[in-house]
Write an enzyme that holds these catalytic residues in place. Structure first.
Site, short mmCIF file in Angstrom:
data_model
loop_
_atom_site.label_atom_id
_atom_site.label_comp_id
_atom_site.label_asym_id
_atom_site.label_seq_id
_atom_site.Cartn_x
_atom_site.Cartn_y
_atom_site.Cartn_z
N ASP A 150 31.60 -57.26 -40.64
CA ASP A 150 30.34 -56.92 -41.33
C ASP A 150 30.15 -55.42 -41.55
OD1 ASP A 150 29.74 -59.59 -41.38
OD2 ASP A 150 27.86 -59.44 -40.27
N HIS A 163 40.56 -92.98 -52.08
CA HIS A 163 39.37 -93.67 -52.58
C HIS A 163 38.83 -94.62 -51.51
CE1 HIS A 163 36.67 -95.76 -55.27
NE2 HIS A 163 37.13 -96.90 -54.77
N VAL A 210 6.76 -59.04 -50.91
CA VAL A 210 5.83 -58.91 -49.79
C VAL A 210 5.51 -57.43 -49.60
CG1 VAL A 210 5.55 -59.21 -47.31
CG2 VAL A 210 6.57 -61.04 -48.68
P1 FAD Z 1 29.23 -59.53 -35.08
O1 FAD Z 1 29.36 -61.00 -35.04
O2 FAD Z 1 27.88 -58.96 -35.36
O3 FAD Z 1 29.79 -58.99 -33.69
C1 FAD Z 1 29.80 -57.64 -33.37
C2 FAD Z 1 29.89 -57.50 -31.87
O4 FAD Z 1 30.08 -56.14 -31.56
C3 FAD Z 1 28.63 -57.93 -31.13
O5 FAD Z 1 28.98 -58.77 -30.07
C4 FAD Z 1 28.03 -56.62 -30.62
O6 FAD Z 1 27.36 -56.77 -29.38
C5 FAD Z 1 29.29 -55.77 -30.45
N1 FAD Z 1 29.04 -54.33 -30.55
C6 FAD Z 1 28.33 -53.66 -31.50
N2 FAD Z 1 28.38 -52.34 -31.30
C7 FAD Z 1 29.16 -52.16 -30.20
C8 FAD Z 1 29.59 -51.01 -29.49
N3 FAD Z 1 29.28 -49.77 -29.89
N4 FAD Z 1 30.35 -51.19 -28.40
C9 FAD Z 1 30.69 -52.43 -27.98
N5 FAD Z 1 30.32 -53.54 -28.61
C10 FAD Z 1 29.57 -53.41 -29.70
N6 FAD Z 1 28.54 -66.34 -41.46
C11 FAD Z 1 29.32 -67.35 -41.86
O7 FAD Z 1 30.48 -67.13 -42.23
N7 FAD Z 1 28.87 -68.65 -41.83
C12 FAD Z 1 27.61 -68.97 -41.45
O8 FAD Z 1 27.23 -70.14 -41.44
C13 FAD Z 1 26.76 -67.90 -41.03
N8 FAD Z 1 25.50 -68.17 -40.61
C14 FAD Z 1 24.72 -67.15 -40.14
C15 FAD Z 1 23.44 -67.45 -39.69
C16 FAD Z 1 22.62 -66.45 -39.21
C17 FAD Z 1 21.24 -66.79 -38.71
C18 FAD Z 1 23.11 -65.11 -39.16
C19 FAD Z 1 22.26 -64.01 -38.59
C20 FAD Z 1 24.39 -64.79 -39.60
C21 FAD Z 1 25.20 -65.81 -40.12
N9 FAD Z 1 26.49 -65.55 -40.60
C22 FAD Z 1 27.27 -66.58 -41.05
C23 FAD Z 1 27.05 -64.18 -40.62
C24 FAD Z 1 28.00 -63.98 -39.45
O9 FAD Z 1 27.32 -64.22 -38.25
C25 FAD Z 1 28.55 -62.56 -39.49
O10 FAD Z 1 29.16 -62.32 -40.75
C26 FAD Z 1 29.61 -62.36 -38.41
O11 FAD Z 1 29.07 -62.61 -37.12
C27 FAD Z 1 30.16 -60.93 -38.46
O12 FAD Z 1 31.16 -60.80 -37.52
P2 FAD Z 1 31.54 -59.39 -36.88
O13 FAD Z 1 32.57 -59.68 -35.86
O14 FAD Z 1 31.81 -58.42 -37.95
O15 FAD Z 1 30.20 -58.89 -36.16
P1 AMP Z 2 20.27 -61.99 -48.25
O1 AMP Z 2 20.65 -60.54 -48.47
O2 AMP Z 2 21.15 -62.99 -48.96
O3 AMP Z 2 20.06 -62.31 -46.80
O4 AMP Z 2 18.82 -62.17 -48.96
C1 AMP Z 2 17.69 -61.41 -48.61
C2 AMP Z 2 16.69 -61.52 -49.76
O5 AMP Z 2 15.45 -60.94 -49.37
C3 AMP Z 2 17.13 -60.81 -51.03
O6 AMP Z 2 17.27 -61.76 -52.06
C4 AMP Z 2 16.00 -59.81 -51.32
O7 AMP Z 2 15.69 -59.74 -52.69
C5 AMP Z 2 14.82 -60.41 -50.54
N1 AMP Z 2 13.79 -59.40 -50.16
C6 AMP Z 2 13.98 -58.17 -49.60
N2 AMP Z 2 12.79 -57.54 -49.38
C7 AMP Z 2 11.80 -58.39 -49.79
C8 AMP Z 2 10.35 -58.33 -49.82
N3 AMP Z 2 9.65 -57.27 -49.36
N4 AMP Z 2 9.66 -59.40 -50.32
C9 AMP Z 2 10.34 -60.50 -50.76
N5 AMP Z 2 11.70 -60.60 -50.76
C10 AMP Z 2 12.43 -59.58 -50.28
#
Ligand code: FAD
Ligand code: AMP
Length: 478
Positions: free
Chosen positions: A319, A451, A245
């Protein structure tokens, strides 16, 4: 509130809140700092996962799956429900209720375990002092023997498609559409793009996914990716590979996407566009330059195998550190860090972190893929077994996909397991347990599987590793 703790955790996502609870269970005086606040200024717990990630996406995936079941599959069971209609507001209300229930649950658990909660933005200063800036601007400093950074991640934005929270949205916006878009574009055919594209595609959107790479799901075993591409195509998802894109323009509530597909300039119009091109760590302003913590150019905090940063007594999990961005990976890092702070040298087996895509059919994997083993020059044997030959799968009408097990050619130790099909995540979890115990294909071959269950596909795949599956003709043995 005291201002001195054994542990201060910044962030209450699945990494941070699990770490805080575990620390408290181990008798450590623990506080958690969370910046997310509700309109009344109260902290919102659970992070991305509970609020705008794993849980709401799975709620919508389950609702939309039930819709397709009623629309497309009930009639073969002799059930006539007519043409179902979708009430988007009702579906969203259910999702929101689940989110509230779970985030409230985390709040109670923190309280029950005696974890102190501080609402505000946390910033690590030197000497393990954490400055907390509340929503009203008031500042406090918490000092700690140990600080755990768990601030998580946020969606990546790209210049060609700036989000406007109306027509062009990120994953959070795609969880709150108020109607089913007729034409939906998705940038990125990764896990999040596929899940959200599936939700709206099932409810009637014409979905086009743009993927810049020329390979579909490159991190998955190639046999699984191939099957997934076939099934998603059958479901009507239009997945364009090699499609980068390059621009968007908004006009009258619609968006025109320009893209380069296999070198050719093209454009397409949509009613909504989801940008799902990945996530980046939230580490901006998380620590001062004299805190001793360091990060790479993409913002990931440097940690060793045990999540210790370069600053003594400061840890980072979830993360914001290397490894897959998955809730369960962050949670287990949280447990490991809590145990280490308490003095037990627990270590996490990163080789056994499962990953799952909650499409239908579900896709799940743990350990090595065939292509990784080939690249590493490891001699292996692989066996797979199709759900089409599993009685329970036939009874449920869930016959797409297979389970695949890969074992070391010399030692027979299981190196990887991959599944696409019904209950794929739970079946792969069986292999996570087996691999954690150093199990071999023969160990699984000699186990008793109930099973009729979907698990029988695991049993048969393990037998197929040695060309000995019972319920299908085996390929010539290696
Ligand atoms: P986060 O969940 O991002 O939490 C971080 C927290 O820290 C937040 O509440 C934020 O407000 C707080 N924070 C940030 N900075 C500060 C600061 N300076 N002071 C105080 N607080 C702060 N993972 C899976 O394993 N299974 C799934 O099915 C899955 N589905 C997903 C679907 C979607 C649409 C998305 C977006 C993500 C999905 N993930 C999934 C990924 C998963 O949500 C993340 O890997 C996970 O939430 C990471 O956990 P974390 O605790 O590291 O961070
Ligand atoms: P994920 O990191 O698994 O969430 O996947 C994100 C995907 O978006 C990756 O496979 C990238 O290759 C794709 N992606 C990133 N930028 C672009 C773009 N400009 N157009 C199409 N695909 C993209």
């Amino acid at each position: 509130m005291s201002d001195s703790y054994d542990v201060v955790v910044i962030g209450s996502g699945p990494a941070g809140y699990v770490c805080a609870i575990k620390c408290a269970q181990l008798g450590l005086n623990t506080a958690v700092v969370e910046s997310w606040a509700d309109p009344k200024g109260k902290p919102v717990f659970g992070g991305t996962c509970l609020n705008v990630g794993c849980i709401p996406s799975k709620a919508l995936l389950d609702s939309s799956h039930k819709f397709t079941e009623a629309r497309d599959h009930f009639s073969v069971h002799g059930i006539d429900v007519g043409a179902p209609a979708i009430d988007v507001a009702g579906m969203m209300k259910r999702k929101d209720k689940i989110v509230t229930q779970l985030t409230g649950g985390v709040s109670s658990l923190l309280q029950h375990n005696g974890v102190t909660v501080a609402q505000g933005n946390g910033k690590l200063l030197s000497g393990r002092n954490v400055e907390v800036t509340a929503a009203d601007g008031q500042k406090a400093v918490l000092s700690a023997a140990n600080v755990v950074l768990a601030s998580g991640s946020e969606p990546v934005t790209i210049p060609p498609a700036p989000t406007d929270d109306a027509v062009i949205v990120d994953s959070t916006g795609a969880l709150t559409f108020d109607e089913v878009p007729r034409r939906l574009g998705v940038i990125g055919a990764g896990v999040i793009g596929l899940e959200l594209g599936s939700v709206w595609g099932r409810l009637g959107s014409e979905v086009v996914l743009f993927e810049a790479l020329d390979t579909f799901l490159p991190m998955m075993d190639a046999q699984v990716s191939k099957e997934a591409a076939k099934v998603f195509k059958k479901q009507g998802l239009d997945i364009r590979l090699n499609a980068l894109v390059t621009g968007t323009s908004l006009k009258k509530g619609a968006v025109t996407v320009t893209f380069t597909e296999k070198g050719e300039e093209k454009s397409a119009e949509f009613d909504r566009l989801i940008v799902a091109v990945g996530r980046r760590p939230r580490t901006k302003d998380l620590f001062s330059s004299d805190s001793g913590v360091t990060m790479d150019e993409r913002g990931f905090v440097f940690v060793n195998d045990y999540c210790a940063t370069e600053a003594p007594g400061v840890w980072a999990i979830g993360d914001i550190v290397r490894g897959p961005m998955l809730a369960h990976k962050g949670s287990e890092e949280g447990v490991m860090v809590a145990e280490r702070i308490h003095g037990k040298l627990v270590q996490l087996n990163y080789e056994c972190v499962p990953s799952i895509i909650y499409t239908h059919p579900e896709i799940a994997a743990v350990g090595k893929t065939e292509q990784e083993l080939k690249a590493e020059g490891i001699d292996y044997k692989a066996g797979s077994f199709p759900f089409a030959a599993i009685g329970r799968a036939l009874a449920s009408g869930e016959t797409d996909g297979f389970v695949k097990i890969i074992a070391d050619a010399k030692t027979d130790r299981i190196l990887g397991a991959h599944a696409i099909g019904p209950s794929a995540a739970d079946l792969v979890q069986q292999m996570v347990i087996t691999m954690e115990f150093g199990g071999s294909a023969e160990d699984v071959q000699l186990m008793v599987f109930g099973h009729p269950t979907m698990s029988e596909a695991v049993h048969e795949a393990a037998l197929a590793v040695d060309g000995m599956a019972i319920h299908m003709p085996n390929r010539k043995r290696r």
